[in-house]
Write a protein that holds these residues in place. Structure first.
Motif, mmCIF file in Angstrom:
data_model
loop_
_atom_site.group_PDB
_atom_site.id
_atom_site.type_symbol
_atom_site.label_atom_id
_atom_site.label_comp_id
_atom_site.label_asym_id
_atom_site.label_seq_id
_atom_site.Cartn_x
_atom_site.Cartn_y
_atom_site.Cartn_z
ATOM 1 N N LEU A 85 0.834 -1.211 0.000
ATOM 2 C CA LEU A 85 0.000 0.000 0.000
ATOM 3 C C LEU A 85 0.863 1.253 0.000
ATOM 4 N N GLU A 86 1.911 1.187 0.858
ATOM 5 C CA GLU A 86 2.829 2.333 0.943
ATOM 6 C C GLU A 86 3.529 2.567 -0.391
ATOM 7 N N LEU A 87 3.917 1.432 -0.992
ATOM 8 C CA LEU A 87 4.585 1.507 -2.300
ATOM 9 C C LEU A 87 3.654 2.134 -3.329
ATOM 10 N N GLU A 88 2.416 1.669 -3.289
ATOM 11 C CA GLU A 88 1.428 2.199 -4.237
ATOM 12 C C GLU A 88 1.211 3.693 -3.997
ATOM 13 N N LYS A 89 1.149 4.021 -2.675
ATOM 14 C CA LYS A 89 0.960 5.426 -2.304
ATOM 15 C C LYS A 89 2.129 6.279 -2.812
ATOM 16 N N GLN A 90 3.342 5.735 -2.554
ATOM 17 C CA GLN A 90 4.541 6.451 -3.000
ATOM 18 C C GLN A 90 4.559 6.589 -4.521
ATOM 19 N N ARG A 91 4.135 5.504 -5.191
ATOM 20 C CA ARG A 91 4.142 5.533 -6.656
ATOM 21 C C ARG A 91 3.171 6.593 -7.164
ATOM 22 N N LYS A 92 1.980 6.621 -6.527
ATOM 23 C CA LYS A 92 0.992 7.611 -6.935
ATOM 24 C C LYS A 92 1.505 9.025 -6.665
ATOM 25 N N GLY A 93 2.126 9.171 -5.456
ATOM 26 C CA GLY A 93 2.695 10.474 -5.105
ATOM 27 C C GLY A 93 3.753 10.913 -6.098
ATOM 28 N N ARG A 94 4.601 9.936 -6.468
ATOM 29 C CA ARG A 94 5.667 10.253 -7.421
ATOM 30 C C ARG A 94 5.088 10.635 -8.783
ATOM 31 N N GLU A 95 4.065 9.874 -9.186
ATOM 32 C CA GLU A 95 3.433 10.183 -10.472
ATOM 33 C C GLU A 95 2.790 11.570 -10.443
ATOM 34 N N LYS A 96 2.155 11.870 -9.286
ATOM 35 C CA LYS A 96 1.527 13.188 -9.155
ATOM 36 C C LYS A 96 2.580 14.297 -9.246
ATOM 37 N N LEU A 97 3.707 14.067 -8.515
ATOM 38 C CA LEU A 97 4.785 15.054 -8.543
ATOM 39 C C LEU A 97 5.334 15.214 -9.963
ATOM 40 N N GLU A 98 5.495 14.076 -10.649
ATOM 41 C CA GLU A 98 6.011 14.139 -12.024
ATOM 42 C C GLU A 98 5.057 14.927 -12.920
ATOM 43 N N ARG A 99 3.741 14.625 -12.713
ATOM 44 C CA ARG A 99 2.746 15.347 -13.524
ATOM 45 C C ARG A 99 2.816 16.846 -13.234
ATOM 46 N N GLU A 100 2.877 17.160 -11.917
ATOM 47 C CA GLU A 100 2.947 18.574 -11.535
ATOM 48 C C GLU A 100 4.199 19.225 -12.101
ATOM 49 N N TRP A 101 5.308 18.465 -12.018
ATOM 50 C CA TRP A 101 6.576 18.994 -12.532
ATOM 51 C C TRP A 101 6.463 19.273 -14.015
ATOM 52 N N GLU A 102 5.851 18.314 -14.755
ATOM 53 C CA GLU A 102 5.699 18.502 -16.200
ATOM 54 C C GLU A 102 4.780 19.680 -16.501
ATOM 55 N N ASP A 103 3.668 19.770 -15.723
ATOM 56 C CA ASP A 103 2.745 20.893 -15.932
ATOM 57 C C ASP A 103 3.451 22.224 -15.665
ATOM 58 N N ASN A 104 4.192 22.248 -14.542
ATOM 59 C CA ASN A 104 4.935 23.476 -14.199
ATOM 60 C C ASN A 104 5.950 23.820 -15.263
ATOM 61 N N LEU A 105 6.613 22.753 -15.765
ATOM 62 C CA LEU A 105 7.619 22.974 -16.802
ATOM 63 C C LEU A 105 6.984 23.591 -18.036
ATOM 64 N N ILE A 106 5.831 23.018 -18.444
ATOM 65 C CA ILE A 106 5.138 23.542 -19.627
ATOM 66 C C ILE A 106 4.705 24.983 -19.375
ATOM 67 N N LYS A 107 4.172 25.204 -18.139
ATOM 68 C CA LYS A 107 3.714 26.553 -17.783
ATOM 69 C C LYS A 107 4.876 27.552 -17.817
ATOM 70 N N ILE A 108 5.997 27.118 -17.213
ATOM 71 C CA ILE A 108 7.172 28.004 -17.171
ATOM 72 C C ILE A 108 7.681 28.268 -18.577
ATOM 73 N N LYS A 109 7.673 27.203 -19.410
ATOM 74 C CA LYS A 109 8.127 27.384 -20.792
ATOM 75 C C LYS A 109 7.255 28.399 -21.508
ATOM 76 N N ARG A 110 5.924 28.237 -21.285
ATOM 77 C CA ARG A 110 4.999 29.188 -21.921
ATOM 78 C C ARG A 110 5.261 30.608 -21.426
ATOM 79 N N GLU A 111 5.440 30.721 -20.084
ATOM 80 C CA GLU A 111 5.683 32.051 -19.510
ATOM 81 C C GLU A 111 6.966 32.652 -20.074
ATOM 82 N N ILE A 112 8.007 31.770 -20.158
ATOM 83 C CA ILE A 112 9.291 32.241 -20.688
ATOM 84 C C ILE A 112 9.119 32.690 -22.130
ATOM 85 N N GLU A 113 8.349 31.877 -22.895
ATOM 86 C CA GLU A 113 8.139 32.189 -24.309
ATOM 87 C C GLU A 113 7.402 33.524 -24.434
#
Lengths: 271, 237
Positions: free
Chosen positions: A57-85
């Motif tokens: 369960l913890e592993l699954e939780k961590q995996r979900k957390g990691r996926e969420k963080l990755e998604r957020e990171w990618e979203d932020n990256l896209i957002k920052i790229k757009r802002e920079i552009e």
């Protein structure tokens, strides 16, 4: 007799005693220990399974957390790229505007300097040409330059055809007070005229343009070595301004990088 | 040479004979109880345990599994009786290797006593499990006509139990004694080894048969129910 009844009974009693003793000292204890150990092992297995489940369960939780963080990171990256552009585009636009403004300023400054230079050049050229011409004419024909200019102007008046003369004659002159003054013509010169020159010009105007004309004389230094006859809408003139304009155009062409220099001979006099 | 240790009398008092069977039985009992007491004094649950505890746990575990396989029931209620039988017979036969020791199982009185114990244990376990009525009803199966045969069967199998063990052990001891006279050097040793093997096998057979008899009495209800279930399903078809 092989079977002894007394021995049988004693052996039965012995076996029952043995059964009781072994049950007390051996079987119950051993069975309890074995059961206890089995329970303990069962508990440990259950705990291990529970821990495994928790770990999963913890592993699954961590995996979900990691996926969420990755998604957020990618979203932020896209957002920052757009802002920079967007920021880059904005800055580029600002820079372009600034460059254009600077270029405009620079061009205006250059144009202003060029205009000032040309004006100064024109003035100096006029003065020099006038002085040189005056000296040359004086040296060659012993005539005054003003007389030559008046003669040249009279020759121009003589060159008018009948239609042009009629147009001058019909034209009215509006005075400064708004009142209409017929027959009034202005004769403007860059230099003061002598009385002989004035009489000559009045006589020639009456003779060649309008018999009833009433010429008025004015002095305008800006005419640049010139003389002009002027009604409300018509004008006939001769001056060096035209030549100086051609000279200025030549200089402009040089400044603008045109290699063809204007030929003064190609230009016609305008009246 | 005496066939049974019953005839070896150590002490006599008013018709009560203290023979070798009883004495060696007490010796076997003493050894068993002593070993049990010593081995179970400091029992531990942890994996690190004494060799005695490990040995006894292996033996008890073996008995337990055998009973579980045969009875298909919880073996714990049967273990004290059947385990005591096995351990007593096994140790008696094992100690036969000691010179001068006369195994109590070589006495028909002892085997008869053990068989009588089994004879009474069967109805006790059966009644305690399925009740008096159902237990007694077994003797009427498959029909009332079989009642005498079932009763005879009960006695005959008890007799067979006693005589089988006595015959095997007594014969082993006799053969060893005869061969000791004929060829005293090698054959007695081999026969002693065989005697040990036969003794352990007989202990196993005796206990297994007792288990089967007890289990058959205790499982009668299940079998009847299974029979009824089968008949019911056949009628439906």
């Amino acid at each position: 007799m092989i079977v002894d009844l007394f021995t049988v009974i004693v052996q039965i009693v012995n076996f029952l005693i043995l059964l009781f003793l072994l049950k007390k000292f051996l079987f119950n204890r051993i069975i309890n220990i074995i059961d206890e150990r089995e329970n303990q092992i069962g508990k440990q297995f259950a705990e291990a399974e529970q821990k495994e489940k928790d770990a999963k369960l913890e592993l699954e939780k961590q995996r979900k957390g990691r996926e969420k963080l990755e998604r957020e990171w990618e979203d932020n990256l896209i957002k920052i790229k757009r802002e920079i552009e967007a920021e880059r585009g904005k800055m580029m636009e600002e820079a372009r505007v600034a460059v254009n403004e600077a270029q405009g300023e620079w061009e205006r400054a250059i144009r202003a300097q060029r205009d000032a230079f040309l004006k100064e050049l024109r003035k100096l050229s006029c003065q020099q040409v006038f002085l040189i011409s005056k000296k040359v004419l004086a040296d060659l024909a012993d005539n005054r330059l003003e007389d030559q200019l008046i003669n040249s102007f009279i020759a121009q008046l003589e060159g008018l055809d009948g239609r042009q003369r009629q147009e001058f004659k019909r034209d009215e002159f509006k005075g400064s007070g708004g009142q209409i003054r017929k027959n009034k013509v202005e004769i403007n010169t860059a230099f003061p005229l002598s009385e002989e020159a004035k009489d000559l010009l009045i006589r020639k105007v009456k003779q060649l343009v309008d018999r009833d004309a009433l010429p008025v004389f004015y002095v305008y230094p800006d005419l640049i070595c010139g003389i002009e006859l002027k009604t409300e809408s018509k004008k006939i003139a001769w001056s060096m301004e035209h030549y100086l304009d051609l000279l200025e155009m030549g200089f402009e062409d040089i400044f603008m990088g045109n290699k063809e220099i204007v030929n003064l001979k190609d230009k016609q006099d305008i009246t | 040479m005496k066939i049974t240790p019953d005839h070896i009398i150590y002490w006599q008092w008013e018709g009560f004979n203290l023979n070798a069977t009883i004495v060696f039985t007490w010796l076997v009992m003493l050894v068993l109880v002593l070993i049990s007491w010593l081995a179970t004094r400091n029992l531990v649950v942890k994996p690190k345990m004494s060799r005695w505890q490990v040995s006894l746990e292996v033996v008890i575990g073996f008995i337990r599994e055998q009973i579980r396989e045969i009875t298909q029931q919880n073996p714990d209620p049967f273990i004290p009786f059947l385990g005591s039988l096995f351990l007593f017979i096994s140790l008696s036969n094992l100690l036969d290797i000691i010179p001068g020791f006369r195994p109590p199982t070589g006495s028909l009185s002892t085997t008869a006593a053990l068989a009588i114990c089994v004879f009474f244990a069967i109805p006790i376990y059966g009644i305690s499990r399925i009740g008096v009525k159902k237990y007694l009803k077994q003797y009427l199966e498959p029909s009332v006509l079989m009642l005498p045969f079932n009763i005879i069967g009960e006695f005959s199998r008890t007799l067979a139990l006693a005589v089988r063990l006595f015959g095997n052990i007594m014969s082993g001891s006799l053969i060893a004694g005869i061969l000791l006279i004929i060829a005293p050097l090698f054959l007695p040793v081999i026969m002693q080894v065989f005697g040990l093997l036969i003794g352990q096998i007989q202990a196993y057979i005796f206990t297994i048969l007792a288990t089967v008899y007890i289990a058959s009495a205790a499982q009668a209800e299940n079998e009847l129910q299974m029979k009824k279930g089968k008949e019911g399903s056949e009628n439906n078809e």
